[in-house]
Design an enzyme around this catalytic site. Structure first.
Site, short mmCIF file in Angstrom:
data_model
loop_
_atom_site.label_atom_id
_atom_site.label_comp_id
_atom_site.label_asym_id
_atom_site.label_seq_id
_atom_site.Cartn_x
_atom_site.Cartn_y
_atom_site.Cartn_z
N ARG A 172 -1.04 -9.36 4.25
CA ARG A 172 -1.91 -10.82 4.67
C ARG A 172 -1.04 -11.71 5.35
O ARG A 172 -1.41 -12.09 6.13
CB ARG A 172 -2.34 -11.28 3.34
CG ARG A 172 -3.35 -10.85 2.89
CD ARG A 172 -4.01 -11.03 1.49
NE ARG A 172 -3.15 -10.34 0.35
CZ ARG A 172 -3.10 -10.57 -1.08
NH1 ARG A 172 -4.15 -11.20 -1.43
NH2 ARG A 172 -2.39 -9.93 -1.68
N LYS A 203 -0.03 1.60 6.21
CA LYS A 203 -0.38 2.13 5.08
C LYS A 203 -2.05 1.97 4.75
O LYS A 203 -2.61 0.91 4.98
CB LYS A 203 0.30 0.96 3.62
CG LYS A 203 -0.18 1.33 2.48
CD LYS A 203 0.65 0.42 1.55
CE LYS A 203 0.01 -0.50 1.03
NZ LYS A 203 -1.32 -0.48 0.30
N LYS A 262 -2.36 6.03 -4.97
CA LYS A 262 -2.15 5.76 -6.31
C LYS A 262 -2.97 6.88 -7.30
O LYS A 262 -3.37 6.50 -8.27
CB LYS A 262 -2.46 4.64 -6.90
CG LYS A 262 -1.79 3.39 -6.18
CD LYS A 262 -1.84 1.96 -6.47
CE LYS A 262 -0.97 0.83 -5.97
NZ LYS A 262 -1.59 0.52 -4.50
N THR A 299 2.35 -5.08 -9.61
CA THR A 299 2.63 -6.44 -9.34
C THR A 299 1.44 -7.30 -10.07
O THR A 299 1.76 -8.49 -10.24
CB THR A 299 2.68 -6.87 -8.13
OG1 THR A 299 1.88 -6.07 -7.29
CG2 THR A 299 4.25 -6.36 -7.76
N ASP A 316 -1.78 5.51 0.54
CA ASP A 316 -1.41 4.74 -0.90
C ASP A 316 -2.77 4.94 -1.69
O ASP A 316 -3.52 3.99 -2.10
CB ASP A 316 -1.37 3.16 -0.66
CG ASP A 316 -0.92 2.35 -1.92
OD1 ASP A 316 -0.48 3.04 -2.88
OD2 ASP A 316 -0.84 1.18 -1.71
N ASP A 325 -3.65 11.36 -12.57
CA ASP A 325 -4.30 12.58 -13.27
C ASP A 325 -3.65 13.42 -14.08
O ASP A 325 -2.56 13.50 -14.02
CB ASP A 325 -5.60 13.20 -12.37
CG ASP A 325 -6.87 13.45 -12.90
OD1 ASP A 325 -6.96 14.00 -13.98
OD2 ASP A 325 -7.82 13.23 -12.31
O1 C5P Z 1 -1.68 -8.72 1.49
P1 C5P Z 1 -0.41 -8.12 0.84
O2 C5P Z 1 0.84 -8.31 1.93
O3 C5P Z 1 -0.17 -8.76 -0.72
O4 C5P Z 1 -0.62 -6.74 0.69
C1 C5P Z 1 0.25 -5.78 -0.25
C2 C5P Z 1 -0.07 -4.38 -0.03
O5 C5P Z 1 0.91 -3.57 -1.11
C3 C5P Z 1 -1.74 -4.25 -0.70
O6 C5P Z 1 -2.08 -3.20 0.09
C4 C5P Z 1 -1.35 -3.71 -2.05
O7 C5P Z 1 -2.34 -2.80 -2.45
C5 C5P Z 1 -0.05 -3.09 -2.09
N1 C5P Z 1 0.63 -3.09 -3.52
C6 C5P Z 1 0.99 -3.96 -3.98
N2 C5P Z 1 1.70 -3.81 -5.22
C7 C5P Z 1 2.24 -2.78 -5.62
C8 C5P Z 1 1.71 -1.64 -4.92
C9 C5P Z 1 0.94 -1.63 -3.81
O8 C5P Z 1 0.89 -5.27 -3.47
N3 C5P Z 1 2.68 -2.66 -6.98
#
Ligand code: C5P
Length: 247
Positions: free
Chosen positions: A221, A42, A72, A126, A70, A75
């Site tokens: 992470r 991603k 998002k 989230t 991603d 517009d």
């Molecule tokens: O590091 P982590 O596991 O929290 O990464 C989550 C990824 O998912 C990030 O790139 C974040 O932008 C993406 N994301 C998210 N919540 C959403 C949509 C995308 O955490 N609702």
């Protein structure tokens, strides 16, 4: 091929790694290290704004994995349509649009399927908490869960390939929208993850997300910050495969 290998292959197809890194060099190094364990990478705003479409080529040159762009998008429908047209030239499998501007913007997703681009609608970020909803103009008593379900219904009707939602809404969205409507779940934290308290509040383990019906999970992470990222990715694959095992 043994059953276990089949399941691990299926598990790999369901694992998306979030390339949340500052530049192309770091991205390439992650892709080289992880591509055997990850079905999709991603690329988000940070990396894409810094490096542009070249970074997508770098991912492709170093792996056979799919790409999830991603961005998002949010517009007016004509602008989103043109952005999707441009994205479809980059051979990416998934792209995200926000779902909060109604049907017309989401309908721009419809014709992208034939070009191999799956448009996923973001249900609710989230990072948003339920108590913020009234201040944003939503009716008193509306839950995040219901809002996510309503937006998923809208996205399905508009022709989106699926949605991104937290692990808490997966089962409800699958039941409402049917098995072919893709549900992608971020906010994944394995039990053993060394990631401490961070900005993800509505979290699930890889196994829980898959058991509730997630088609794909997004992990950043817990893999990136692990002492051995490849080992962490493989451990997540095992957990997914276990959840896919027929009872
Ligand atoms: O590091 P982590 O596991 O929290 O990464 C989550 C990824 O998912 C990030 O790139 C974040 O932008 C993406 N994301 C998210 N919540 C959403 C949509 C995308 O955490 N609702």
């Amino acid at each position: 091929m043994t059953i276990e290998n089949t399941l691990l292959k299926e598990a790999k197809n369901r694992l998306i790694f979030a390339l949340d890194v500052p530049g192309r060099k770091e991205a390439e190094s992650c892709v080289k290290q992880l591509w055997k364990s990850v079905g999709c990478f991603k690329v988000g705003l940070e990396l894409f704004i810094k490096e542009g479409p070249d970074v997508l080529k770098a991912v492709r040159d170093n792996s056979s994995a799919d790409i999830f762009l991603d961005l998002k998008l949010h517009d007016i429908p004509a602008t989103v349509q043109k952005a999707l047209d441009s994205a479809s030239a980059h051979e990416v499998r998934f792209i995200t649009v926000h779902s909060c501007e109604g049907q017309a913007m989401l309908e721009t997703a419809g014709e992208m399927h034939s070009r191999g681009l799956n448009v996923l609608a973001i249900t609710v970020l989230t990072s948003l908490s339920e108590k913020e909803l009234p201040a944003l103009g939503f009716r008193e008593g509306l839950t995040l869960h219901q809002l996510a379900l309503d937006r998923a219904a809208l996205a399905k009707e508009a022709g989106c390939a699926g949605v991104v939602c937290s692990g808490n809404e997966v089962a409800g969205i699958k039941a409402q929208c049917g098995p072919d409507f893709k549900v992608v779940v971020p906010g994944i934290r394995p039990d053993w993850s060394e990631v401490g308290k961070d900005d993800q509040s509505r979290i699930t383990t890889p196994g829980q997300a898959i058991e509730r019906g997630a088609d794909l999970i997004v992990v950043g992470r817990p893999i990136r910050n692990a002492k051995d990222p490849k080992q962490a990715a493989d451990r997540i694959l095992q957990e997914i495969a276990q959840s896919l095992q027929p009872a």
